[in-house]
Write a protein that holds these residues in place. Structure first.
Motif, short mmCIF file in Angstrom:
data_model
loop_
_atom_site.label_atom_id
_atom_site.label_comp_id
_atom_site.label_asym_id
_atom_site.label_seq_id
_atom_site.Cartn_x
_atom_site.Cartn_y
_atom_site.Cartn_z
N LYS A 95 0.82 -1.21 0.00
CA LYS A 95 0.00 0.00 0.00
C LYS A 95 0.86 1.26 0.00
N HIS A 96 1.95 1.25 0.79
CA HIS A 96 2.77 2.45 0.88
C HIS A 96 3.59 2.70 -0.37
N GLN A 97 3.53 1.77 -1.35
CA GLN A 97 4.20 1.97 -2.63
C GLN A 97 3.26 2.51 -3.70
N GLU A 98 2.01 2.76 -3.35
CA GLU A 98 1.02 3.20 -4.33
C GLU A 98 0.89 4.73 -4.31
N PRO A 99 0.94 5.38 -5.48
CA PRO A 99 0.84 6.85 -5.53
C PRO A 99 -0.41 7.35 -4.82
N GLY A 100 -0.17 8.36 -3.98
CA GLY A 100 -1.27 8.98 -3.23
C GLY A 100 -1.46 8.43 -1.84
N TRP A 101 -0.70 7.39 -1.45
CA TRP A 101 -0.85 6.81 -0.13
C TRP A 101 -0.45 7.81 0.96
N ASP A 102 -1.30 7.96 1.95
CA ASP A 102 -1.01 8.79 3.13
C ASP A 102 -0.43 10.15 2.72
N MET A 103 -1.07 10.78 1.76
CA MET A 103 -0.48 11.94 1.10
C MET A 103 -0.16 13.09 2.04
#
Length: 283
Positions: A95-103
């Protein structure tokens, strides 16, 4: 402050049951020489179980074998992923490799990095290799840089493009964009690349003559790492996607060999026991 999702304490158990694992005749291509000094003398340093990693696949050996180079004291896995194995690992992302995660939180962490880099180069095109959640590029754009991302996960490239950022799914070592970039960042990426010297040579080629390189990665020789080891709790020995563990001294020597001058060293806020370096390309 919330950090990036750490690569440890996964707590994930996998059961193969009666299912037959997919055939993977060559899960790893073994190193015949140290990938840094090319010496042939190295020995097993330790092993680790990576079967709890979120990206683990039954076709991959659950045992990671780490080698110690007798010539240059570099620590590396016994081999790197074959194309078949890489396709299995890259078929999904954390999840933390996906663009926009925890922006929102990641914007704050990335701001510290961009602010430090901008002291050496104030503008231009910023290339982030292995951009992950894209935070570094989003934040660099706020400083006035033109963001460009490269990643080997097609799904992540497509996701970043939806944010209006130029994104490419290419092997950066073969990419024809010579001299385009003012900044190249490898934020917790170099340790994922089988041959770091080849990767750094490509970064130098892609950078402007006065370009700046940003690197971050776990610091193998820091006191915190030693504490983790003493408690048998170091997360990085079982980090499936890592092929290297760098000490600061070995990284400094490598950068000098590849034509970079270290400008600044710091402790990384991205992951536990991390370090970061800003370096300039020199002739």
């Amino acid at each position: 402050m919330t950090q990036f999702a750490p690569p440890f304490s996964y707590g994930v158990q996998f059961s193969m049951g009666s299912a037959k694992p997919e055939a993977a005749p060559d899960p790893r291509i073994l190193f015949q020489h140290c990938p840094l000094c090319e010496g042939a003398n190295f020995h097993v340093h330790r092993t680790a179980d990576c079967s709890g990693h979120p990206l683990f696949h039954p076709a991959i050996s659950p045992t990671m074998t780490w080698m110690w180079c007798d010539g240059c004291a570099h620590v590396f896995t016994d081999g790197y992923f074959s194309p078949q194995t890489q396709s299995l690992v890259f078929s999904k992302a954390n999840k933390h490799q996906e663009p926009g995660w925890d922006m929102e939180e990641q914007r704050t962490i990335s701001a510290f990095i961009v602010d430090r880099v901008a002291q050496y180069v104030p503008d231009g095109v910023w290339l982030d290799v292995g951009f992950g959640n894209g935070s570094l590029l989003f934040t660099a754009q706020e400083w006035g840089f033109t963001p460009v991302g490269v990643d080997l996960r097609q799904s992540c490239v497509e996701a970043l493009a939806k944010f209006g950022v130029e994104a490419h799914c290419v092997d950066v070592t073969e990419w024809d964009q010579a001299g385009r970039f003012s900044v190249v960042s490898l934020a917790d990426v170099l340790e994922h690349m089988p041959y770091p010297k080849r990767a750094l040579a490509a970064m130098k080629r892609l950078m402007r003559p006065d370009g700046v390189l940003f690197l971050s990665m776990p610091s193998f020789d820091c006191a915190l790492w030693r504490k983790f080891d003493a408690e048998d709790g170091c997360p990085y020995w079982s980090e499936l996607e890592h092929f290297h563990n760098f000490s600061r001294s070995r990284l400094d020597a490598l950068l000098q060999e590849m034509g970079f001058k270290v400008l600044r060293f710091g402790v990384s806020m991205r992951y536990r026991a991390g370090m970061e370096i800003i370096a300039r390309s020199v002739v």
